[in-house]
Design an enzyme around this catalytic site. Structure first.
Site, PDB file in Angstrom:
ATOM      1  N   PHE A 246      -8.935  10.413   9.026  1.00 47.29           N
ATOM      2  CA  PHE A 246     -10.277  10.029   8.570  1.00 47.29           C
ATOM      3  C   PHE A 246     -11.307  11.098   8.884  1.00 47.29           C
ATOM      4  O   PHE A 246     -12.495  10.807   9.006  1.00 47.29           O
ATOM      5  CB  PHE A 246     -10.683   8.683   9.175  1.00 47.29           C
ATOM      6  CG  PHE A 246      -9.591   7.649   9.131  1.00 47.29           C
ATOM      7  CD1 PHE A 246      -8.990   7.316   7.931  1.00 47.29           C
ATOM      8  CD2 PHE A 246      -9.148   7.038  10.286  1.00 47.29           C
ATOM      9  CE1 PHE A 246      -7.961   6.386   7.876  1.00 47.29           C
ATOM     10  CE2 PHE A 246      -8.124   6.109  10.245  1.00 47.29           C
ATOM     11  CZ  PHE A 246      -7.531   5.779   9.041  1.00 47.29           C
ATOM     12  N   ILE A 471      -1.566  12.563   5.311  1.00 44.23           N
ATOM     13  CA  ILE A 471      -2.279  11.820   6.354  1.00 44.23           C
ATOM     14  C   ILE A 471      -2.213  10.317   6.073  1.00 44.23           C
ATOM     15  O   ILE A 471      -3.113   9.563   6.408  1.00 44.23           O
ATOM     16  CB  ILE A 471      -3.729  12.302   6.490  1.00 44.23           C
ATOM     17  CG1 ILE A 471      -4.476  12.206   5.156  1.00 44.23           C
ATOM     18  CG2 ILE A 471      -3.765  13.733   6.982  1.00 44.23           C
ATOM     19  CD1 ILE A 471      -5.975  12.575   5.281  1.00 44.23           C
ATOM     20  N   THR A 473      -1.637   9.308   2.870  1.00 44.32           N
ATOM     21  CA  THR A 473      -2.229   9.140   1.546  1.00 44.32           C
ATOM     22  C   THR A 473      -1.224   9.165   0.415  1.00 44.32           C
ATOM     23  O   THR A 473      -1.566   8.782  -0.701  1.00 44.32           O
ATOM     24  CB  THR A 473      -3.249  10.261   1.313  1.00 44.32           C
ATOM     25  OG1 THR A 473      -2.615  11.521   1.583  1.00 44.32           O
ATOM     26  CG2 THR A 473      -4.450  10.089   2.241  1.00 44.32           C
ATOM     27  N   ILE A 585      -5.135   9.805 -12.818  1.00 42.86           N
ATOM     28  CA  ILE A 585      -4.487   9.235 -11.635  1.00 42.86           C
ATOM     29  C   ILE A 585      -3.002   9.587 -11.673  1.00 42.86           C
ATOM     30  O   ILE A 585      -2.289   9.238 -12.619  1.00 42.86           O
ATOM     31  CB  ILE A 585      -4.669   7.703 -11.600  1.00 42.86           C
ATOM     32  CG1 ILE A 585      -6.167   7.352 -11.584  1.00 42.86           C
ATOM     33  CG2 ILE A 585      -3.957   7.121 -10.381  1.00 42.86           C
ATOM     34  CD1 ILE A 585      -6.952   7.920 -10.422  1.00 42.86           C
ATOM     35  N   ASN A 587      -0.597   8.797  -9.222  1.00 43.30           N
ATOM     36  CA  ASN A 587       0.226   7.668  -8.778  1.00 43.30           C
ATOM     37  C   ASN A 587      -0.672   6.454  -8.569  1.00 43.30           C
ATOM     38  O   ASN A 587      -1.377   6.360  -7.560  1.00 43.30           O
ATOM     39  CB  ASN A 587       0.954   8.018  -7.474  1.00 43.30           C
ATOM     40  CG  ASN A 587       1.929   6.924  -7.041  1.00 43.30           C
ATOM     41  OD1 ASN A 587       1.703   5.733  -7.272  1.00 43.30           O
ATOM     42  ND2 ASN A 587       3.023   7.329  -6.430  1.00 43.30           N
ATOM     43  N   LYS A 589      -0.157   3.535  -7.597  1.00 47.14           N
ATOM     44  CA  LYS A 589       0.103   2.719  -6.402  1.00 47.14           C
ATOM     45  C   LYS A 589      -0.522   3.329  -5.149  1.00 47.14           C
ATOM     46  O   LYS A 589      -1.233   2.649  -4.408  1.00 47.14           O
ATOM     47  CB  LYS A 589       1.617   2.549  -6.201  1.00 47.14           C
ATOM     48  CG  LYS A 589       1.978   1.729  -4.970  1.00 47.14           C
ATOM     49  CD  LYS A 589       3.471   1.470  -4.867  1.00 47.14           C
ATOM     50  CE  LYS A 589       3.884   0.388  -5.858  1.00 47.14           C
ATOM     51  NZ  LYS A 589       5.314   0.008  -5.671  1.00 47.14           N
ATOM     52  N   GLY A 658     -10.027  13.918  -6.272  1.00 44.71           N
ATOM     53  CA  GLY A 658      -9.550  13.201  -5.104  1.00 44.71           C
ATOM     54  C   GLY A 658     -10.060  11.772  -5.075  1.00 44.71           C
ATOM     55  O   GLY A 658     -11.083  11.435  -5.681  1.00 44.71           O
ATOM     56  N   VAL A 659      -9.338  10.923  -4.333  1.00 45.59           N
ATOM     57  CA  VAL A 659      -9.709   9.509  -4.266  1.00 45.59           C
ATOM     58  C   VAL A 659      -9.852   9.025  -2.822  1.00 45.59           C
ATOM     59  O   VAL A 659     -10.075   7.844  -2.589  1.00 45.59           O
ATOM     60  CB  VAL A 659      -8.670   8.631  -4.985  1.00 45.59           C
ATOM     61  CG1 VAL A 659      -8.547   9.042  -6.443  1.00 45.59           C
ATOM     62  CG2 VAL A 659      -7.311   8.685  -4.299  1.00 45.59           C
ATOM     63  N   GLU A 661     -12.067   9.229  -0.408  1.00 53.77           N
ATOM     64  CA  GLU A 661     -13.286   8.843   0.293  1.00 53.77           C
ATOM     65  C   GLU A 661     -14.227   7.951  -0.502  1.00 53.77           C
ATOM     66  O   GLU A 661     -15.042   7.231   0.068  1.00 53.77           O
ATOM     67  CB  GLU A 661     -14.008  10.113   0.761  1.00 53.77           C
ATOM     68  CG  GLU A 661     -13.114  10.883   1.711  1.00 53.77           C
ATOM     69  CD  GLU A 661     -13.684  12.202   2.188  1.00 53.77           C
ATOM     70  OE1 GLU A 661     -14.532  12.179   3.071  1.00 53.77           O
ATOM     71  OE2 GLU A 661     -13.234  13.241   1.682  1.00 53.77           O
TER      72      GLU A 661
END
Length: 694
Positions: A246, A471, A473, A585, A587, A589, A658-659, A661
């Site tokens: 994080f 991490i 993700t 996107i 993936n 899931k 990116g997704v 945050e």
């Protein structure tokens, strides 16, 4: 350490299971502290019990009597190190400017002052508890209100200006038909990854190997090499799996240096694992913010001026400032906008980037203020946002590469049932609870950095290598998906190796930039190998001049239904929905999981998380998971995240952003707005605890 891919259809856009999932659930994924190393010694930190002053003396006699103690390092017998200056472009980013154990100075409670090394962890811990320290305390700066606390106006945050103004804000605020003038605040927050920071250090001559959970193995490699004055190639960082970060495993902390120092001095491997309390004291935090927002608007809701002034806590040990006002300069269309930040220097642990730094506290303030303005104008909160939607980044004067905020709001409103929202406070009551709906905008920049990747053929199988990070993700999975498609082979033929500083370089796993940076390099390397017919290929990818021609951001809309029991002051989130536009996107899931994780993070921010310091000693009073509350499964109601998928091919060839945050950024404001809708009580200070509602 590698993750071998098995099973599943190899296409980008497919919601495959994590390829490393079996390793993790079966306990085969090896984290840093689990690394088997022969003849290892154990290190335990001793920390200061004052916030400011200096050490007069140590008494280590009793500690030294513990059987198995090898050495006790203090500032009196430790080697001298120089903390390098931060240079992000050279991948050198110390988490703080102050290097402990180089002198008697104390700058915050919990500062590292000694390292006890012993044959066993138990001996090291027992000895550390016996170290006695005599201090000469000084005046500790612990409050924004302390007149002795230094204040500065930082100019920029990683190149983004923190003091900006366009138009004539004061004049337009004075003449605006509708005005709002409110203060909002967010508390100090702590990251709390499940996996604590840990270092296993081992020297072989002048070569150093470090096993450590890291969001930036290349950055840690550069930092350690400079501090120990050795060649970069002589430092090897290994971090195949990271149990959450994080943000607080992205920059480089002193504990790594102390483990490596002890290993070199004792000529044997050393393992150092921080305690949960030490995570609160030594590995960063999101600092307290106080935000003053003034808005002027026309009677139809059109914004004419915004003044967003932030006061932010920072540490005399560090350099980081929370850029909470940045989003206000671009999120909505407004001709007159002023953004300012003032940092207050305190004797508290050094802050650092925490999930969506700047956007998270800033969105809470701005989106709460927008909701207050909508109530004052008698306009639906969604329609107020739509009315002020921006067609370009008005601060940078650049077109957005992709902006579908209005679509997110409309799709979310339909799916959530926004039309059923209570029209006024305390309108709907079910049993002992008032029901309220809230909405807020979410946003985060679309960042991209240079990256490289390598692919090797071994018969019918392929090994893809890059010094990026997982991490939690799903990085192993999406690399395998992109590689399989680029090579035209089954995903079961792909093996992925990451988390190793000897591999081709990749940026920090922060700023939601890994996917947008690494995937183009992986794709390019795989296409290069496929086209060449050779057995090995390496390729790089980097942003180009599009960075000066477009403004890159992701957007979303977050909806919340709360139930408030006024007898108890208890708020529960019954439903939460996030609708996001983050480009292509890879993936669905793992992407959904990241959105949900971010939303849970935001629920904790809104209702639970609040770090507290003892105003007498500077100690973090909430230094454990009993006193620092974070959400568990029982705290989460119905929660869902969906996307409106518009590939952003102006950012990179895959159209991905990116997704990691964005899911956090709007949820706290949505909850605060829902609480107002339910009760008529506007809470401007997080967290929204029962005492503020009773």
């Amino acid at each position: 350490m590698t993750a071998t891919v098995t099973g599943h259809t190899p296409v980008v856009g497919t919601p495959i299971d994590r390829v490393d999932g079996r390793l993790k659930v079966s306990g085969q994924a090896q984290y840093a502290a689990d690394t088997p190393v022969e003849h290892v010694a154990y290190a335990v930190m001793v920390t200061s019990t004052i916030a400011h002053g200096k050490i007069v003396s140590f008494d280590t006699a009793a500690a030294g009597e513990i059987h198995g103690v090898l050495k006790i390092f203090t500032h009196e017998n430790s080697p001298r190190f120089t903390q390098p200056e931060a240079d992000f472009m050279k991948a050198i980013v110390p988490a703080q400017t102050f290097m402990p154990m180089q002198g008697p100075q104390i700058v915050h409670y919990g500062q590292q002052i000694a390292v006890v090394v012993a044959e066993t962890f138990e001996a090291a811990r027992a000895a550390a508890a016996r170290v006695r320290v005599t201090y000469e305390p000084g005046h500790a700066l612990l409050s924004f209100d302390d007149p002795k606390a230094g204040r500065t106006k930082p100019e920029q945050f990683f190149g983004s200006a923190l003091q900006t103004e366009r138009g004539d804000v004061d004049k337009q605020l004075a003449s605006a038909p509708v005005k709002l003038d409110e203060q909002y605040s967010t508390p100090t927050q702590f990251h709390n990854p499940m996996e604590p920071h840990a270092t296993v250090a081992q020297w072989n001559g002048d070569k150093l190997t470090i096993h450590e959970p890291s969001q930036w193995v290349k950055g840690l490699q550069q930092y350690v090499a400079i501090v120990f004055d050795v060649a970069v190639d002589n430092v090897h960082i290994i971090s195949p799996f990271v149990g959450g970060g994080f943000g607080n495993k992205g920059f480089s902390f002193p504990h790594t240096i102390f483990a490596a120092m002890a290993a070199r001095e004792l000529k044997r491997p050393v393992k150092l694992v921080l305690t949960r309390t030490q995570l609160f004291e030594q590995t960063g935090n999101r600092p307290r913010t106080e935000q003053h927002i003034r808005i002027g608007a026309q009677k139809d809701g059109k914004l004419v001026a915004i003044d967003h002034a932030s006061t932010i806590g920072t540490s005399v040990a560090g350099w980081f400032v929370e850029p909470s006002g940045r989003i206000t300069s671009m999120l909505y269309s407004c001709p007159n906008v002023r953004i300012s930040h003032e940092a207050v220097w305190l004797n508290t642990p050094a802050p650092g980037p925490m999930r969506a730094p700047g956007e998270t506290p800033g969105t809470f303030a701005l989106e709460s203020a927008l909701d207050e303005l909508a109530a004052k104008l008698g306009i639906d909160p969604i329609e107020l946002r739509v009315k002020n939607d921006a067609t370009q980044d008005e601060e940078e004067k650049l077109p957005f590469s992709s902006r579908h905020l209005v679509e997110c709001l409309r799709v979310g409103a339909t799916r959530f049932g926004w039309k059923d929202r209570p029209r006024k406070a305390r309108e709907r009551r079910e049993h002992n609870e008032y029901v309220g709906y809230g909405v807020a905008t979410a946003t985060f920049p679309g960042l991209r950095s240079p990256a490289s990747a390598r692919v090797r053929r071994d018969g019918d199988n392929f090994l893809v290598e890059v010094a990026t990070h997982d991490i939690g993700t799903g990085m192993y999975s999406i690399i395998a998906q992109v590689a399989a498609d680029a090579l035209g082979v089954g995903i079961e033929q792909i093996e992925v190796r990451i988390g190793d500083s000897t591999l081709p370089p990749a940026p920090v796993a922060g700023g939601s930039m890994s996917t947008a940076s690494v995937m183009p390099a992986v794709q390019a390397a795989c296409l290069k190998l496929r086209e060449s017919g050779k057995n090995r290929a390496e390729a790089s990818s980097a942003p180009g001049d599009e960075q000066g021609r477009y403004s890159f951001h992701s957007f979303g809309a977050q909806f919340v239904e709360v139930r408030v029991d006024e007898r108890l002051g208890h708020v529960r989130v019954a439903r939460a929905l996030g609708v996001f536009d983050c480009g292509k996107i890879i993936n669905p899931k793992t992407t959904r999981s990241q959105f949900l994780g971010g939303m849970v993070f935001g629920i904790g921010m809104a209702l639970m998380e609040g770090g507290r310091f003892d105003e007498r000693s500077g100690r973090v009073m909430t230094d454990n998971l009993a006193d620092y509350r974070i959400p568990v499964n029982a705290d989460i109601g119905e929660i869902e995240a969906i996307t409106v998928e518009h590939p952003d091919f102006l950012l990179n060839p895959l159209g991905v952003r990116g997704v990691g945050e964005i899911g956090t950024t709007g949820i706290a404001a949505a909850i605060a707005n829902a609480v107002y809708n339910a009760t008529g009580k506007r809470i401007r200070e997080l967290p929204i605890t029962p005492d503020k509602l009773l």
